[in-house]
Design a protein around this motif. Structure first.
Motif, PDB file in Angstrom:
ATOM      1  N   ALA A 170      86.024  49.378  49.875  1.00 47.92           N
ATOM      2  CA  ALA A 170      85.764  50.783  49.549  1.00 47.92           C
ATOM      3  C   ALA A 170      86.861  51.702  50.059  1.00 47.92           C
ATOM      4  O   ALA A 170      87.183  52.713  49.423  1.00 47.92           O
ATOM      5  CB  ALA A 170      84.418  51.203  50.123  1.00 47.92           C
ATOM      6  N   ILE A 222      83.664  57.989  53.608  1.00 46.04           N
ATOM      7  CA  ILE A 222      82.954  56.768  53.223  1.00 46.04           C
ATOM      8  C   ILE A 222      82.153  56.217  54.397  1.00 46.04           C
ATOM      9  O   ILE A 222      80.996  55.787  54.241  1.00 46.04           O
ATOM     10  CB  ILE A 222      83.952  55.714  52.706  1.00 46.04           C
ATOM     11  CG1 ILE A 222      84.562  56.185  51.373  1.00 46.04           C
ATOM     12  CG2 ILE A 222      83.275  54.360  52.515  1.00 46.04           C
ATOM     13  CD1 ILE A 222      85.659  55.302  50.843  1.00 46.04           C
ATOM     14  N   GLU A 239      79.052  58.230  54.774  1.00 43.96           N
ATOM     15  CA  GLU A 239      78.058  57.870  53.755  1.00 43.96           C
ATOM     16  C   GLU A 239      77.282  56.627  54.190  1.00 43.96           C
ATOM     17  O   GLU A 239      76.056  56.550  54.030  1.00 43.96           O
ATOM     18  CB  GLU A 239      78.757  57.595  52.421  1.00 43.96           C
ATOM     19  CG  GLU A 239      79.376  58.809  51.756  1.00 43.96           C
ATOM     20  CD  GLU A 239      78.354  59.588  50.959  1.00 43.96           C
ATOM     21  OE1 GLU A 239      77.227  59.079  50.772  1.00 43.96           O
ATOM     22  OE2 GLU A 239      78.685  60.695  50.519  1.00 43.96           O
ATOM     23  N   CYS A 257      82.626  55.650  46.469  1.00 44.44           N
ATOM     24  CA  CYS A 257      81.558  56.091  47.371  1.00 44.44           C
ATOM     25  C   CYS A 257      80.185  55.750  46.793  1.00 44.44           C
ATOM     26  O   CYS A 257      79.289  55.298  47.507  1.00 44.44           O
ATOM     27  CB  CYS A 257      81.648  57.607  47.614  1.00 44.44           C
ATOM     28  SG  CYS A 257      82.982  58.071  48.741  1.00 44.44           S
TER      29      CYS A 257
END
Length: 289
Positions: free
Chosen positions: A12, A24, A27, A89
């Protein structure tokens, strides 16, 4: 807990600058926070995520020169990476959510009987007001769930019957079209068990009540309050075809929703008067638990 945060996050954050990587990571932490895991499980997930973030950032620090060059190339082309960032994301969020959901779904379920046992162990008997003390006749001060209201209620019980849910502390007057008039109740310990099917055999307005074992002074005090808002038995009573089993009012509205020290099935006076008007002799009464 078999979540490979390192592999998942490495993909990612590949090619991202510090700000993008931080977003990220945030998140991922937020997904764990919203997952409603048990504290021990959540701590394990956070620790695993911390370790993955440290490994990724250490590796990027070692290769800082190449990372800086890659960043310069991106800035020189003027290419916008926002759509890709948003997509990645979303991908990591979906992946983490799926894994965490699987973990939570695999946890043992708490059975209804276990929940009832837990409630019974925590339930306490609410004290009544003294005879002659008027605590009010309305349920306006009660939690909304215990206030009189019409609700959806699917049952095979004949309309016009009464259903008493001992555990949930509700009395339902069954109507047609899968609806019922629901009242909040207080219930005495003695009425938590016993049979399930009864009928109304008599109705009283401002009933007299002499509790078993009361001395003369106490009995006189109770009789003196009869016919007044301070009566412990309330404004109305409906006697069922079992000794000691009755539906009645109270001078202690705050006891609704709880175990109570006296009587049997109690409602606030406004509610018991409303029920009294709608119920006739021989009305069927069904107790459920």
């Amino acid at each position: 807990m078999d979540v490979d945060y390192y592999s998942l996050l490495s993909k990612a954050v590949a090619g991202k600058d510090v700000a993008a990587r931080d977003q990220i990571y945030k998140e991922a932490y937020e997904i764990i926070r919203r997952s409603r895991l048990a504290p021990e499980a959540a701590s394990s997930h956070v620790a695993a995520l911390d370790d993955a973030v440290r490994r990724i950032e250490d590796e990027l620090a070692v290769d800082e020169g190449r990372g800086a060059a890659a960043l310069d190339e991106v800035l020189a082309t003027g290419r916008s990476w926002k759509p890709l960032l948003a997509g990645l994301c979303a991908l990591v969020a979906i992946g983490l959510t799926a894994v965490l959901y699987g973990y939570v779904a695999g946890k043992p379920k708490v059975t209804a009987s276990a929940a009832k046992m837990a409630r019974a162990s925590e339930d306490i008997v609410m004290a009544d007001l003294k005879a002659g003390v008027d605590g009010g006749s309305s349920g306006d001060g009660l939690p909304f769930a215990f206030q009189r209201q019409v609700v959806f209620y699917r049952t095979t019980v004949v309309p016009g019957s009464i259903v008493i849910d001992r555990e949930s502390r509700f009395l339902y007057l069954i109507d047609s079209n899968n609806s019922a008039r629901r009242y909040g109740i207080g219930i005495a310990q003695e009425c938590l068990k016993g049979g399930s099917f009864f009928r109304v055999t008599n109705k009283f307005e401002w009933p007299e009540w002499r509790p078993a074992g009361a001395n003369t002074k106490d009995a006189d005090a109770l009789l003196a309050s009869t016919g007044k808002p301070g009566s412990p038995l309330g404004a109305r009573a409906m006697l069922l075809d079992k000794p000691g089993l009755l539906i009645h009012g109270t001078n202690s509205p705050k006891t609704i929703g709880h175990l109570v020290a006296s009587g049997c099935i109690r409602l606030v006076n406004d509610d018991v008067e409303d029920l009294y008007r709608r119920v006739s002799l021989d009305t069927r009464v069904v107790f459920v638990s």
